[in-house]
Write a protein that holds these residues in place. Structure first.
Motif, PDB file in Angstrom:
ATOM      1  N   ASN A 223       0.829  -1.198   0.000  1.00 17.56           N
ATOM      2  CA  ASN A 223       0.000   0.000   0.000  1.00 17.56           C
ATOM      3  C   ASN A 223       0.875   1.265   0.000  1.00 17.56           C
ATOM      4  O   ASN A 223       1.761   1.425   0.843  1.00 17.56           O
ATOM      5  CB  ASN A 223      -0.888  -0.038   1.255  1.00 17.56           C
ATOM      6  CG  ASN A 223      -1.959   1.026   1.228  1.00 17.56           C
ATOM      7  OD1 ASN A 223      -1.664   2.193   1.009  1.00 17.56           O
ATOM      8  ND2 ASN A 223      -3.193   0.625   1.459  1.00 17.56           N
ATOM      9  N   HIS A 224       0.597   2.139  -0.944  1.00 14.21           N
ATOM     10  CA  HIS A 224       1.348   3.395  -1.079  1.00 14.21           C
ATOM     11  C   HIS A 224       1.304   4.222   0.216  1.00 14.21           C
ATOM     12  O   HIS A 224       2.302   4.856   0.590  1.00 14.21           O
ATOM     13  CB  HIS A 224       0.714   4.185  -2.228  1.00 14.21           C
ATOM     14  CG  HIS A 224       1.303   5.524  -2.488  1.00 14.21           C
ATOM     15  ND1 HIS A 224       2.429   5.707  -3.261  1.00 14.21           N
ATOM     16  CD2 HIS A 224       0.938   6.764  -2.080  1.00 14.21           C
ATOM     17  CE1 HIS A 224       2.709   6.996  -3.313  1.00 14.21           C
ATOM     18  NE2 HIS A 224       1.822   7.668  -2.609  1.00 14.21           N
ATOM     19  N   LEU A 225       0.163   4.202   0.887  1.00 13.47           N
ATOM     20  CA  LEU A 225      -0.007   5.048   2.075  1.00 13.47           C
ATOM     21  C   LEU A 225       0.795   4.489   3.243  1.00 13.47           C
ATOM     22  O   LEU A 225       1.484   5.229   3.967  1.00 13.47           O
ATOM     23  CB  LEU A 225      -1.497   5.173   2.415  1.00 13.47           C
ATOM     24  CG  LEU A 225      -2.359   5.628   1.221  1.00 13.47           C
ATOM     25  CD1 LEU A 225      -3.837   5.567   1.567  1.00 13.47           C
ATOM     26  CD2 LEU A 225      -1.976   7.031   0.786  1.00 13.47           C
TER      27      LEU A 225
ATOM     28  N   ALA B 198       3.375   2.733   2.859  1.00 16.57           N
ATOM     29  CA  ALA B 198       4.777   2.952   2.477  1.00 16.57           C
ATOM     30  C   ALA B 198       5.229   4.362   2.872  1.00 16.57           C
ATOM     31  O   ALA B 198       6.348   4.545   3.375  1.00 16.57           O
ATOM     32  CB  ALA B 198       4.958   2.727   0.974  1.00 16.57           C
ATOM     33  N   HIS B 199       4.353   5.368   2.687  1.00 14.14           N
ATOM     34  CA  HIS B 199       4.706   6.733   3.112  1.00 14.14           C
ATOM     35  C   HIS B 199       5.076   6.742   4.600  1.00 14.14           C
ATOM     36  O   HIS B 199       6.041   7.390   5.010  1.00 14.14           O
ATOM     37  CB  HIS B 199       3.511   7.676   2.921  1.00 14.14           C
ATOM     38  CG  HIS B 199       3.515   8.413   1.618  1.00 14.14           C
ATOM     39  ND1 HIS B 199       4.556   9.216   1.211  1.00 14.14           N
ATOM     40  CD2 HIS B 199       2.579   8.487   0.629  1.00 14.14           C
ATOM     41  CE1 HIS B 199       4.271   9.750   0.033  1.00 14.14           C
ATOM     42  NE2 HIS B 199       3.080   9.323  -0.346  1.00 14.14           N
ATOM     43  N   VAL B 200       4.279   6.038   5.401  1.00 12.27           N
ATOM     44  CA  VAL B 200       4.518   6.040   6.851  1.00 12.27           C
ATOM     45  C   VAL B 200       5.812   5.273   7.179  1.00 12.27           C
ATOM     46  O   VAL B 200       6.595   5.682   8.034  1.00 12.27           O
ATOM     47  CB  VAL B 200       3.318   5.416   7.605  1.00 12.27           C
ATOM     48  CG1 VAL B 200       3.607   5.336   9.101  1.00 12.27           C
ATOM     49  CG2 VAL B 200       2.050   6.231   7.358  1.00 12.27           C
TER      50      VAL B 200
ATOM     51  N   VAL C 114      -0.512  12.963   4.989  1.00 10.17           N
ATOM     52  CA  VAL C 114      -1.041  14.099   4.229  1.00 10.17           C
ATOM     53  C   VAL C 114      -0.359  14.190   2.872  1.00 10.17           C
ATOM     54  O   VAL C 114       0.799  14.589   2.766  1.00 10.17           O
ATOM     55  CB  VAL C 114      -0.875  15.427   5.012  1.00 10.17           C
ATOM     56  CG1 VAL C 114      -2.064  15.665   5.920  1.00 10.17           C
ATOM     57  CG2 VAL C 114       0.414  15.479   5.835  1.00 10.17           C
ATOM     58  N   SER C 115      -1.106  13.795   1.833  1.00 10.88           N
ATOM     59  CA  SER C 115      -0.513  13.810   0.502  1.00 10.88           C
ATOM     60  C   SER C 115      -1.440  14.533  -0.461  1.00 10.88           C
ATOM     61  O   SER C 115      -2.369  15.221  -0.042  1.00 10.88           O
ATOM     62  CB  SER C 115      -0.259  12.369   0.040  1.00 10.88           C
ATOM     63  OG  SER C 115      -1.499  11.739  -0.215  1.00 10.88           O
ATOM     64  N   GLY C 116      -1.180  14.363  -1.759  1.00 12.38           N
ATOM     65  CA  GLY C 116      -2.012  15.034  -2.752  1.00 12.38           C
ATOM     66  C   GLY C 116      -3.365  14.356  -2.910  1.00 12.38           C
ATOM     67  O   GLY C 116      -4.346  14.978  -3.297  1.00 12.38           O
TER      68      GLY C 116
ATOM     69  N   THR D 278       7.742  13.319  -0.122  1.00  8.65           N
ATOM     70  CA  THR D 278       7.041  13.220  -1.405  1.00  8.65           C
ATOM     71  C   THR D 278       7.311  11.828  -2.003  1.00  8.65           C
ATOM     72  O   THR D 278       8.186  11.103  -1.528  1.00  8.65           O
ATOM     73  CB  THR D 278       7.513  14.336  -2.364  1.00  8.65           C
ATOM     74  OG1 THR D 278       8.935  14.381  -2.324  1.00  8.65           O
ATOM     75  CG2 THR D 278       6.992  15.694  -1.936  1.00  8.65           C
ATOM     76  N   ASP D 279       6.538  11.466  -3.024  1.00  6.72           N
ATOM     77  CA  ASP D 279       6.592  10.095  -3.549  1.00  6.72           C
ATOM     78  C   ASP D 279       8.004   9.676  -3.946  1.00  6.72           C
ATOM     79  O   ASP D 279       8.732  10.436  -4.603  1.00  6.72           O
ATOM     80  CB  ASP D 279       5.664   9.980  -4.769  1.00  6.72           C
ATOM     81  CG  ASP D 279       4.205   9.985  -4.354  1.00  6.72           C
ATOM     82  OD1 ASP D 279       3.924   9.882  -3.143  1.00  6.72           O
ATOM     83  OD2 ASP D 279       3.352  10.085  -5.252  1.00  6.72           O
ATOM     84  N   ASN D 280       8.361   8.462  -3.562  1.00 11.05           N
ATOM     85  CA  ASN D 280       9.697   7.934  -3.871  1.00 11.05           C
ATOM     86  C   ASN D 280       9.658   6.411  -3.818  1.00 11.05           C
ATOM     87  O   ASN D 280       8.682   5.814  -3.340  1.00 11.05           O
ATOM     88  CB  ASN D 280      10.720   8.508  -2.878  1.00 11.05           C
ATOM     89  CG  ASN D 280      10.411   8.100  -1.454  1.00 11.05           C
ATOM     90  OD1 ASN D 280      10.721   6.989  -1.036  1.00 11.05           O
ATOM     91  ND2 ASN D 280       9.754   8.971  -0.693  1.00 11.05           N
TER      92      ASN D 280
ATOM     93  N   ALA E  76      12.112   4.602  -2.311  1.00 16.05           N
ATOM     94  CA  ALA E  76      12.716   4.145  -1.054  1.00 16.05           C
ATOM     95  C   ALA E  76      11.630   3.714  -0.071  1.00 16.05           C
ATOM     96  O   ALA E  76      11.784   2.744   0.668  1.00 16.05           O
ATOM     97  CB  ALA E  76      13.557   5.266  -0.450  1.00 16.05           C
ATOM     98  N   MET E  77      10.503   4.432  -0.083  1.00 15.89           N
ATOM     99  CA  MET E  77       9.443   4.104   0.879  1.00 15.89           C
ATOM    100  C   MET E  77       8.833   2.734   0.584  1.00 15.89           C
ATOM    101  O   MET E  77       8.461   2.002   1.494  1.00 15.89           O
ATOM    102  CB  MET E  77       8.374   5.216   0.896  1.00 15.89           C
ATOM    103  CG  MET E  77       7.552   5.354  -0.363  1.00 15.89           C
ATOM    104  SD  MET E  77       6.565   6.879  -0.283  1.00 15.89           S
ATOM    105  CE  MET E  77       5.169   6.405  -1.333  1.00 15.89           C
ATOM    106  N   VAL E  78       8.762   2.402  -0.687  1.00 12.39           N
ATOM    107  CA  VAL E  78       8.202   1.102  -1.069  1.00 12.39           C
ATOM    108  C   VAL E  78       9.190  -0.008  -0.703  1.00 12.39           C
ATOM    109  O   VAL E  78       8.812  -1.056  -0.160  1.00 12.39           O
ATOM    110  CB  VAL E  78       7.871   1.088  -2.580  1.00 12.39           C
ATOM    111  CG1 VAL E  78       7.310  -0.258  -3.005  1.00 12.39           C
ATOM    112  CG2 VAL E  78       6.895   2.206  -2.907  1.00 12.39           C
TER     113      VAL E  78
HETATM  114 ZN    ZN Z   1       2.168   9.663  -2.079  1.00 11.99          ZN
END
Ligand code: ZN
Ligand code: KG4
Length: 343
Positions: free
Chosen positions: A112-114, A116-118, A137-139, A305-307, A309-311
């Motif tokens: 999950n992208h979200l 992954a952000h965390v 908090v993203s776009g 911001t999206d990257n 590395a988070m994934v």
């Molecule tokens: Zn994002």
């Protein structure tokens, strides 16, 4: 396996991003953005994003492997954003990841992208990210989460009723003629403005709201208030409007985040997603968390911001936790709920 080498692929929006981590060490973080191609449309155009992902994918993987000084065969697992996001964009990532995992004979994690952000904070700070309250908090999303285990237990406490925080920045930036994406533009303009100049509304903060929906957000009233102010004030000072608008958003995000920490008894807050790059949010969060005795973690602006590395970071955590990999033929899910960490 104590230090898994994981390659992460992110294509949910307009960034083709590849990250490589070993355990919690970031080895490569390559980002090819198509943002300039979308700027004249004032927002991301899905077809343009998908095509740009196709063009950027293989060169980005090659560069990441070279930057990390590894060989593809060394990789222990492949992780990829499975959703939420633009479906055509996600498919470029999931198809690439499935092919790569199959070719290398390595496990595949659709994540999950979200989440992954965390989880990207895990590459920066020493402490485990869970349990924690997370302000995401993203776009495309704005929510408050309770994260008990980042690899499989995320509870949504509240979310935006209308626009995401980043979307509000983008829309207000557009009406003020500050350009796209709006977050960085407003952040910059606000530096020379007075955040107290205009008292813009703080959505869902009446005493009734605190009773009924304490962790939800609403930015539509704020957006309307800014638009009315601009119409009614021909010679408005851009920097003051930017600073006052930014202050209203940041204030309410932090009020609710700290209320969630207090109510849950969790004295840890992670701020994640593109709006986490906002300089005023970072400063005010540090002040308020210190006053409340809450441990604050915000990744560096580049990791907010999206990257990729988070994934890769979430993939690495999944491997370390012994979570089962995904089936190679899983479907990307453009509206994957935040509670579903992996497919
Ligand atoms: Zn994002
Ligand atoms: O997480 P992200 O890169 O992509 C999504 O998953 O949506 O977030 C992008 C959003 C955009 O709306 C952008 O305007 C906002 O994050 N953003 C910012 C800042 N940098 C990016 N918002 C406020 N201040 C910033 N410095």
């Amino acid at each position: 396996m104590s230090e898994p080498l994981v390659l992460g692929i992110e294509t949910s929006c307009d960034e083709t991003a590849i990250g490589i981590v070993r355990g919690r060490t970031l080895l490569a973080n390559v980002i090819a953005s198509s943002v300039d191609e979308h700027a004249r449309f004032g927002g991301v155009v899905p077809e343009i994003a998908s095509r740009a992902h196709l063009e950027a994918m293989l060169p980005s993987i090659k560069k990441a492997v070279a930057d990390a000084k590894i060989s593809l065969n060394d990789i222990d697992a492949v992780a990829v954003t499975a959703g939420p996001g633009l479906v055509g964009a996600l498919l470029v990532g999931t198809a690439t990841a499935a092919g790569l995992a199959l070719g290398l004979g390595k496990p595949l994690y659709g994540v999950n992208h979200l989440a992954a952000h965390v989880s990207v904070d895990f590459l920066t700070h020493d402490l485990p990210t869970d349990p924690t309250i997370a302000l995401l908090v993203s776009g495309g999303h704005s929510s408050l989460l309770q994260v008990d285990d980042i690899t499989d237990s995320i509870t949504k406490l509240g979310a935006t009723m209308d626009d995401a925080a980043g979307e509000a920045f983008d829309k207000i930036s557009r009406v003020m003629g500050l350009g796209f994406p709006g977050g960085p533009a407003i952040d910059l303009s606000a530096q020379s403005g007075d955040p107290q100049a205009i008292d813009f509304p703080r959505g869902l903060t009446t005493s009734n709201d605190w009773q009924t929906r304490p962790y939800d957000f609403s930015f539509s009233g704020l957006k309307t208030a800014v638009a009315r102010y601009l119409e009614a004030t021909p010679n408005y000072k851009k920097a003051d409007v930017a600073a006052s608008f930014q202050e209203a958003i940041v204030d309410v995000l932090l009020l609710k985040s700290l209320a969630a920490c207090k109510a849950s008894g969790i004295d840890s807050l992670v701020i994640a997603g593109g709006v986490g790059a906002n300089s005023r949010l970072r400063t005010l969060a540090a002040e308020r968390c210190q006053a409340a005795g809450v441990r604050l973690r915000i990744p560096s602006p580049a990791l907010c911001t999206d990257n990729g590395a988070m994934v890769a970071a979430l993939g690495s955590l999944m491997v370390a936790a012994g979570r089962a990999p995904s089936q190679s033929a899983f479907d990307a899910d453009s509206s994957l709920p935040v509670e579903v960490v992996s497919l």
